[in-house]
Design a protein around this motif. Sequence first.
Motif, mmCIF file in Angstrom:
data_model
loop_
_atom_site.group_PDB
_atom_site.id
_atom_site.type_symbol
_atom_site.label_atom_id
_atom_site.label_comp_id
_atom_site.label_asym_id
_atom_site.label_seq_id
_atom_site.Cartn_x
_atom_site.Cartn_y
_atom_site.Cartn_z
ATOM 1 N N SER A 105 0.826 -1.210 0.000
ATOM 2 C CA SER A 105 0.000 0.000 0.000
ATOM 3 C C SER A 105 0.858 1.257 0.000
ATOM 4 O O SER A 105 0.595 2.228 -0.724
ATOM 5 C CB SER A 105 -0.934 -0.010 1.210
ATOM 6 N N SER A 106 1.923 1.233 0.797
ATOM 7 C CA SER A 106 2.807 2.400 0.847
ATOM 8 C C SER A 106 3.526 2.608 -0.478
ATOM 9 O O SER A 106 3.685 3.743 -0.950
ATOM 10 C CB SER A 106 3.817 2.248 1.980
ATOM 11 N N GLU A 116 2.439 1.696 -3.470
ATOM 12 C CA GLU A 116 1.457 2.139 -4.456
ATOM 13 C C GLU A 116 1.102 3.609 -4.277
ATOM 14 O O GLU A 116 0.866 4.336 -5.253
ATOM 15 C CB GLU A 116 0.201 1.282 -4.373
ATOM 16 N N ASN A 117 1.033 4.051 -3.027
ATOM 17 C CA ASN A 117 0.727 5.463 -2.781
ATOM 18 C C ASN A 117 1.798 6.362 -3.404
ATOM 19 O O ASN A 117 1.508 7.395 -3.998
ATOM 20 C CB ASN A 117 0.615 5.735 -1.284
ATOM 21 N N LYS A 118 3.048 5.952 -3.259
ATOM 22 C CA LYS A 118 4.133 6.734 -3.845
ATOM 23 C C LYS A 118 4.024 6.731 -5.365
ATOM 24 O O LYS A 118 4.232 7.749 -6.027
ATOM 25 C CB LYS A 118 5.480 6.166 -3.405
ATOM 26 N N GLU A 125 1.327 6.314 -7.202
ATOM 27 C CA GLU A 125 0.160 7.080 -7.637
ATOM 28 C C GLU A 125 0.440 8.573 -7.607
ATOM 29 O O GLU A 125 0.052 9.332 -8.509
ATOM 30 C CB GLU A 125 -1.040 6.743 -6.760
ATOM 31 N N ASN A 126 1.137 8.979 -6.556
ATOM 32 C CA ASN A 126 1.477 10.399 -6.486
ATOM 33 C C ASN A 126 2.377 10.809 -7.638
ATOM 34 O O ASN A 126 2.251 11.893 -8.219
ATOM 35 C CB ASN A 126 2.146 10.721 -5.156
ATOM 36 N N TRP A 180 -8.018 3.665 -5.990
ATOM 37 C CA TRP A 180 -7.350 2.609 -5.218
ATOM 38 C C TRP A 180 -8.353 1.809 -4.417
ATOM 39 O O TRP A 180 -8.212 0.610 -4.224
ATOM 40 C CB TRP A 180 -6.316 3.244 -4.303
ATOM 41 N N ASP A 181 -9.429 2.454 -3.922
ATOM 42 C CA ASP A 181 -10.425 1.761 -3.118
ATOM 43 C C ASP A 181 -11.136 0.675 -3.908
ATOM 44 O O ASP A 181 -11.584 -0.323 -3.353
ATOM 45 C CB ASP A 181 -11.462 2.767 -2.587
#
Length: 538
Positions: free
Chosen positions: A60-61, A63-65, A67-68, A83-84
Amino acid sequence: MQAGIFKVCLVVVTAIVNHPLLFPNENMTLLANDEQIIQKMREREENLRSQQLQLEQLLSSVENKEENKDETNSDPKEEEPPWDFWSALSMIIFLMIEIWRQDFQDGNSQALNKEEDDLPFIGNHCQGVSLPNKAVLAIFYEQYIRVITHDVAKTREFVEGFADDLLESLRSVCNRDADMEVEDNMCVGSTYENWRVNRPLTCDLIVPFAPPEPYQFKCQPWVANQSIPPDKQGCGTIQVCGPGDEARSCVCDKTKLGEDMVCLLHNPTNKKTDNREIDLLCSKNTNLLDTHQVMKWFQSAVTKAWGKISHKYDFDLSFSHLDSPGALRVKFRSGKIISFNITPVVQFEDTDLYFISHFPSSPVSHDLSHTHWVLSFAVYEKRFLKNIAKHLPMNSCHLSCLQIMSFLHSKQCHITGTSGLSTYHLKTVLMHLILARPFTDWDVVMLEERLRDMFKSLEKCLLEKRLHHFMVGNPKLPQFVNLPEDFQYAEPLNLFRPFVLNRELYHNTLVMFYEMLRNATVLINEYSLNLPALPVNK
């Protein structure tokens, strides 16, 4: 997009690895009632679940990077599913797998519960069932056991005399140069160990036989032959060695003979019979003795022998079972019938061990090939029971316990049918119990206590699926038995191994055992004559 698909695949794979019970065909070897294995699997499941959560957090961490970074470089017109959405999809798949697994486990649990419901006494260790007290057992033994065994001596005397005459006739009808040589018979089994109670009283005799010269048998038991598989433990093979194989054991190979001396065995002019005329009873295209061929030969030889002497006797002789060539029945004109078994065997070297095609008291086993022979310890067991009686109190109750157990087993088999439990198993439990308790505990007044001990020991062995052979690998075996060291110090032989391999047989045997235990008092009272109303022990 790629990260979302990767996450879905990762969660699915993790769920599958985390729940191997999704593949029941690969886990059929697991024992559902083994609490230790189940506990280990639960611990492993919790461990994998925690690892799965750590992986999800790490993913998750990452993917967040990503996506940003993508938001700053991508076209604003292009939109990806949030993402949800991927998290929800992953959670739905995971829940579906979890529900499916729970349904599978519930189905197995219900099957196991149903199986346990069929065994109402399991785990009670015979405590919840009342056995007849001392007075009832004493009356039953005097009025039933002694009544049916009082004429054993006369039956044995007749059978031994007739068997000697029959075998002598058999030798006369056989070609001594081309046929098997039959030796004198030996008396073994429950009738000669003084504990048989089942009618008719059947005498068991074994008859050693050997090939004609210059042939010989070479026996290879499982303790000496590594090629015998584990499921054939307790068995062996018998090779028929010809003149060429025998030469290595002749002294003429090791000693220089004079010019005027020849070996009578290997003299080329001393050929008794053409090899092609000798029927060595081997399996096709092998030099291994075939149990089926031996049984056919022996049945034919007995038939010829009886035809030669039948005029001397005023009774009829017939075969009781076609599958057992030596199962004979004598029928007198008065209607009385005497049954006995004469079974051909092969002696193992110079010992009292004998390879036998099958045990007369048991049906012919179809699990064994025709080249595997069962090793019989009957002579050693008879010697043990005879000599151990000298150390036990006078009028010991050890044979009485075995007789009562054998009686209950026989009657229960008539009710529920046969199972994997035999009278030989009962005898083995008794012999182990004799050495496990002080000799003074076998006084006749202790009959009830020792009978309960036998039930407890048998139940323990059944629940553990383990009953060691009394002779093989038993360090407590007395010296007077004189068993060969290769067998005394061998790995213990589990007589209950078939229960490990055959779940249905094991289940049926347990049901039969607990039914026998529950019906013990009823059966003993039913077969006792004029039993008084006696109080039950508190």
